[in-house]
Design an enzyme around this catalytic site. Structure first.
Site, PDB file in Angstrom:
ATOM      1  N   ASP A   1      -1.255   1.215  -3.901  1.00  0.00           N
ATOM      2  CA  ASP A   1      -2.193   0.232  -4.460  1.00  0.00           C
ATOM      3  C   ASP A   1      -3.554   0.841  -4.752  1.00  0.00           C
ATOM      4  OD1 ASP A   1      -2.976   0.531  -1.805  1.00  0.00           O
ATOM      5  OD2 ASP A   1      -3.511  -1.569  -1.547  1.00  0.00           O
TER       6      ASP A   1
ATOM      7  N   SER B   1       0.811  -1.209   0.000  1.00  0.00           N
ATOM      8  CA  SER B   1       0.000   0.000   0.000  1.00  0.00           C
ATOM      9  C   SER B   1       0.851   1.267   0.000  1.00  0.00           C
ATOM     10  CB  SER B   1      -0.959  -0.041   1.198  1.00  0.00           C
ATOM     11  OG  SER B   1      -1.952   0.937   1.087  1.00  0.00           O
TER      12      SER B   1
ATOM     13  N   ASP C   1      -2.549   6.179  -3.340  1.00  0.00           N
ATOM     14  CA  ASP C   1      -1.356   5.561  -2.755  1.00  0.00           C
ATOM     15  C   ASP C   1      -0.912   4.410  -3.654  1.00  0.00           C
ATOM     16  OD1 ASP C   1      -3.472   3.897  -2.152  1.00  0.00           O
ATOM     17  OD2 ASP C   1      -2.753   3.373  -0.163  1.00  0.00           O
TER      18      ASP C   1
ATOM     19  N   ASP D   1      -5.967   2.151  -3.001  1.00  0.00           N
ATOM     20  CA  ASP D   1      -7.184   1.916  -2.220  1.00  0.00           C
ATOM     21  C   ASP D   1      -7.560   3.146  -1.406  1.00  0.00           C
ATOM     22  OD1 ASP D   1      -5.223   1.772  -0.261  1.00  0.00           O
ATOM     23  OD2 ASP D   1      -5.977  -0.074   0.649  1.00  0.00           O
TER      24      ASP D   1
END
Length: 450
Positions: free
Chosen positions: A245, A103, A243, A247
């Site tokens: 990833d 992440s 960010d 999410d």
């Protein structure tokens, strides 16, 4: 307490803590746990994807080997956002999904996160079952051969389905809004231009050229300084930062001010409530959301339900009680009419949709949101979980809350990863709030300090 799984899967420094050997075990044991009860008795299918870290391919190959060793068919998605993988697991009717990402963490780290067939993160019980198998001295899982082994199918074109899904949530084009988008050199980088061009957005991008080493490097949702500068420099109405990833989404207003998840939920939630689409007139957040957020919602007749820290707990509360909007201050926002997990690109699109529908700037939409000054101090302690047993600490908190007289709040909680006690307060001014925190920290240090 789980040994390997944290609040967001298994994470650690790649090739040192999170090794290829561990990735293989997670693939083998995790794949077995998630597919052993397949009802139709056919071959299980698991989707695998990753972000843009240099360690991603190393861990991906090891993980996939583990999955294949228990006879699972792997659909290899390549680079994909975490919410994109979650969506595709459901859309393809797969048995599970595995995302390789850490992440917003730096490039040295990586992580492995499992999703069930419903596209949701695993329960603690499932994670515990996987851990028990990993720690078993002798691996007694099935070892098929020949036609019993798993196979790998290239599913990189799954990204087209995900982009189409995002576009279908927006009822009209988003022309007329100039936006700067920061891809964090992460998983969203390859999809941003196609998605926003399809919706006729006037946009420019920064940090969308990943090289394996530059993910989250002074860019993205946790480092918005450059985006703030670019929004002002280009005269844009909005900035969006994802960010690694994708999410989470953090925004920047037309004046270059950062707009966090609380503010984004306030804007989207207010619009939904005005149009009768905010279920139960409630927004679900964690205990970290600012008191000013709750006060602003109250003035609009919207309720705020709070959970412990972690988007998993927000998601669970939303599903249990039928709420349609929730998230975290950090930018995880769940719009459950469309997706059951936090999705940065989906959030950004719907923030833009509100701006277009209302014809208002982000500053205007947030005019009634007055954030309370917040002070947070991390105190090193011997035993972070014992603070409620120290009467002097409890008395100090009670004393501060009495002095606040409803115009502020105190939150004391143990760190999830370190031997720290987090002391946070919000109050009418920065100076008064700092004084409140200092009073509590002094007692905590005396009673519990290292």
């Amino acid at each position: 307490m789980l040994k390997y799984f944290g609040t967001d899967g298994v994470r650690g420094e790649a090739n040192k803590v999170l090794t290829p050997e561990m990735a293989f075990k997670l693939g083998r044991m995790g794949g077995y746990v998630l597919t052993k009860e397949k009802e139709d008795g056919g071959q299980a299918r698991v989707l695998v994807s990753r972000d843009t870290r240099i360690s991603g391919e190393m861990l991906e190959h090891a993980l996939i080997s583990g999955l294949l060793s228990v006879g699972i068919e792997v659909l290899e998605c390549g680079v994909m956002t975490t919410p994109g993988l979650s969506y595709l697991v459901q859309a393809q009717g797969a048995d599970a999904g595995v995302q390789i990402s850490a992440s917003h963490n730096p490039v040295e780290d990586n992580g492995i996160k499992f999703f069930g067939s419903n596209g949701l993160k695993l329960s603690d019980a499932k994670e515990e079952e996987i851990e028990e198998l990993i720690d078993t001295k002798q691996d007694m899982l099935p070892r098929p051969s020949a036609e019993g082994l798993g196979t790998v199918t290239d599913f990189r074109d799954g990204s087209n389905k995900y982009i189409q899904f995002l576009e279908n949530t927006i009822p009209e084009d988003l022309s007329g809004i100039k936006v700067v988008i920061d891809g964090a050199n992460g998983a969203a980088s390859a999809f941003i231009s196609r998605l926003f061009a399809d919706l006729d957005v006037d946009f420019t991008t920064i940090s969308t050229h990943p090289n394996g080493l530059n993910i989250n490097d002074h860019c993205g949702a946790t480092h918005t300084a450059r985006l703030q500068e670019e929004v002002v420099k280009q005269g844009a109405q909005l900035g969006l930062a994802f960010d690694g990833d994708a999410d989470r989404c953090i925004a920047v207003d037309e004046n270059g001010n950062e707009v966090d998840g609380d503010h984004i939920m306030y804007v989207i939630g207010s619009y939904l409530a005005d149009h009768g689409r905010l279920k139960k007139d409630t927004i679900v957040t964690t205990v970290m959301s600012n008191l000013g957020f709750t006060k602003a919602l109250e003035r609009r007749g919207i309720k705020n339900v709070r959970t412990q820290v972690g988007d998993r707990y927000v998601s669970e509360e939303m599903r249990a009680n039928g709420y349609s909007l929730g998230g975290e201050q950090s930018g995880h926002v769940i719009i459950s009419d469309y997706h059951n997990t936090g999705d940065g690109m989906l959030t950004g699109l719907h923030l833009m949709l509100v701006m277009k529908k209302t014809g208002k700037s982000l500053t205007e939409l947030l005019a009634d949101f007055k954030e309370y000054p917040q002070v947070l101090v991390n105190v090193p302690v011997k035993d972070k979980n014992s603070w409620k047993n120290h009467q002097a600490v409890v008395d100090a908190i009670d004393s501060v809350e009495k002095d606040m007289a409803g115009n502020g709040r105190v939150l004391v909680r143990p760190s999830g990863t370190q031997e720290l006690l987090r002391v946070m307060a919000e109050g009418p001014t920065q100076e008064i709030t700092q004084e409140y925190v200092d009073r509590i920290v002094k007692v905590v240090t005396t009673e519990m300090g290292e």
